[in-house]
Design an enzyme around this catalytic site. Structure first.
Site, PDB file in Angstrom:
ATOM      1  N   LYS A  84       0.831  -1.196   0.000  1.00 27.47           N
ATOM      2  CA  LYS A  84       0.000   0.000   0.000  1.00 27.47           C
ATOM      3  C   LYS A  84       0.869   1.251   0.000  1.00 27.47           C
ATOM      4  O   LYS A  84       1.879   1.328   0.711  1.00 27.47           O
ATOM      5  CB  LYS A  84      -0.907   0.001   1.235  1.00 27.47           C
ATOM      6  CG  LYS A  84      -1.843   1.200   1.334  1.00 27.47           C
ATOM      7  CD  LYS A  84      -2.680   1.135   2.611  1.00 27.47           C
ATOM      8  CE  LYS A  84      -3.602   2.317   2.749  1.00 27.47           C
ATOM      9  NZ  LYS A  84      -4.427   2.275   3.983  1.00 27.47           N
ATOM     10  N   SER A 159      -9.326   2.048   3.386  1.00 31.69           N
ATOM     11  CA  SER A 159      -8.566   2.834   2.427  1.00 31.69           C
ATOM     12  C   SER A 159      -7.616   1.999   1.563  1.00 31.69           C
ATOM     13  O   SER A 159      -7.117   2.468   0.541  1.00 31.69           O
ATOM     14  CB  SER A 159      -7.740   3.889   3.178  1.00 31.69           C
ATOM     15  OG  SER A 159      -6.846   3.271   4.096  1.00 31.69           O
ATOM     16  N   SER A 183      -9.558  -0.548   7.420  1.00 33.50           N
ATOM     17  CA  SER A 183      -9.068  -0.314   6.061  1.00 33.50           C
ATOM     18  C   SER A 183      -8.432  -1.516   5.391  1.00 33.50           C
ATOM     19  O   SER A 183      -8.116  -1.452   4.207  1.00 33.50           O
ATOM     20  CB  SER A 183      -8.065   0.849   6.060  1.00 33.50           C
ATOM     21  OG  SER A 183      -8.736   2.073   6.239  1.00 33.50           O
TER      22      SER A 183
END
Length: 460
Positions: A84, A159, A183
């Site tokens: 990420k 996210s 997330s």
């Protein structure tokens, strides 16, 4: 190819690390861009993209040489993975899905990435994410929105949506994300894969852009719980010292506590309709309803908001004070609201949190684990993703972040042995969290493996 299959293929020499890395890099350039799962030029400079690809191929050559010499670092040696884009990867700019806080390329990789590399895993891409990790839907990012791999046009969750999509699309068998309000688990549920949030502070956060210093947790994506168990065995060998429990003893009686909010759309009726049929009939497994009162669903979101909001504003205050207003619109509104949380309100939230944690631990007495929904509603079309949907998306996951407990989100179809999650009869695949007390990470993964294996056996 899932993680277990790739590990076995590498071990048997049915494939090579270089072949797998080349395949992953090609998938990044094709499906990764089509689904907007992978950060690519112009969001990352072309020379950095080339550096990452060249370095991945070189690491694959090294992995194949180690295997030829009998010097493999772990069962994961040669497996490609994605990271990420709030997590540092040496030589690559960490954009955080934003144009705010631009940085030079990271001087070194985050500790979690270095630990992956010490096992022989090979980073091949950075993945797209909601700006600064500050969003549970995934709709606001300088990277743009991702594409839901199960039903394009629906919300992906956030996210860490790029990491979830990358695993669901088969671009990589494992990816790293972060989880402060859900997330990892929420986008995993939206993509039909497995997401694991370890116990708070179990995985190092050095080199990870902060959102909330109290609640931030690094987590992982794989296709199945069995894949996650393989990853965790290598990542946290100290976890092998955890005391064994019923989850690790096939056939031993197992009592699951079913927890739902009295007000959520995914309440007791949803649990009875979408989840219980998959649990009934599993060998040695029984279930009972859990009183939601100790979990304070009426007050819990406020506790979370005061802790997370206060700390997030302080992460970004310097940018706001110097006139940077080019955050994504919803993120900017969140930060402006966060500015009003006082020191006293932040401190009071911790007093309430201590009481919540004590009461919640008491609710575990008599059960081996909790089962609760991952998200409080099904994914919706983007134009219907309002504040109410945001609140329901994170209702159950933010609770577990506050408690600091380990949780793994699992597609319900895996429990029933129906195979790969898919939209059937118009219903989006359900996902549940399996949860245990803090420090019981390995036992929790054993539970998830046992339940999915039992489901597959009973269905067969």
């Amino acid at each position: 190819m899932d993680l277990l299959a790739m590990s076995a293929a590498l071990d048997s020499r049915a494939t090579t690390a270089l072949d797998e890395v080349r395949t992953a890099l090609h998938a990044c350039a094709e499906a990764g861009r089509e689904l907007n799962a992978v950060v690519a030029p112009p969001h990352v400079p072309q020379e950095q993209a080339r550096l990452l690809a060249d370095r991945a191929r070189a690491a694959a050559d090294d992995s194949d040489a180690r295997r030829a010499d009998g010097r493999v670092r772990s069962r994961l040696d040669g497996v490609p993975f994605a990271v990420k884009d709030v997590i540092d990867l040496a030589g690559v700019t960490t954009t955080m899905g934003s144009t705010v806080h631009p940085e030079a390329p990271a001087a070194e990789s985050a500790e979690v990435v270095r630990r992956f590399e010490s096992l022989g895993l090979i980073p091949v891409a950075k993945t797209t994410c909601h700006e600064h990790s500050y969003g549970i839907l995934g709709e606001e990012s300088a990277h743009g929105r991702g594409v839901n791999p199960l039903r394009p046009g629906l919300t992906t969750g956030g996210s860490s949506y790029g990491s979830a999509i990358a695993v669901a699309a088969g671009i990589v068998p494992v990816a790293i994300g972060t989880d402060t309000a859900g997330s990892v688990r929420v986008p995993a549920a939206c993509a039909g894969v497995t997401g694991f949030k370890p116990t708070l502070d179990r995985v190092p956060t050095a080199g990870v852009a902060p959102l909330s210093t109290t609640l931030d947790t690094v987590g992982f994506f794989t296709r199945t719980p069995a894949d996650m168990r393989l990853l965790w065995d290598g990542f946290a060998p100290d976890a092998l010292g955890e005391a064994a429990g019923p989850a690790s003893r096939p056939g031993s009686p197992l009592v699951l506590g079913l927890l739902t909010s009295p007000e959520a759309g995914t309440g007791a009726e949803w649990m009875a309709r979408r989840v219980v049929p998959h649990l009934d009939g599993l060998p040695g497994v029984s279930h009972t309803a859990i009183d939601p009162a100790p979990f304070a669903f009426d007050r819990m979101p406020g506790i979370f908001a005061r802790i997370r909001g206060y700390e997030t504003y302080r992460v970004h205050r310097s940018a706001l004070d110097t006139g940077r207003r080019d955050f994504q619109p919803q993120v900017l509104r969140n930060l402006e609201n966060d500015a009003h949380i006082t020191d006293a309100e932040h401190a009071a939230a911790f007093t309430e949190l201590a009481a919540l944690r004590e009461a919640a631990l008491g609710a575990l007495v008599g059960v081996d684990a909790l089962v609760l929904p991952t998200i409080g509603t099904e994914p919706v079309p983007w134009d219907r993703a309002d504040q109410g949907v945001r609140n329901r998306f994170r209702l159950y996951t933010q609770l577990i972040n506050l408690l600091g407990w380990p949780a793994i989100s699992v597609p319900v179809d895996l429990l029933g042995g129906r195979g790969v999650p898919a939209v059937r009869d118009g219903e989006f695949p359900a996902s549940v969290q399996l949860v245990m007390a803090p420090g019981r990470d390995s036992a929790l993964l054993d539970l998830a493996v046992r339940l999915t294996a039992a489901g597959l056996r009973s269905a067969g």
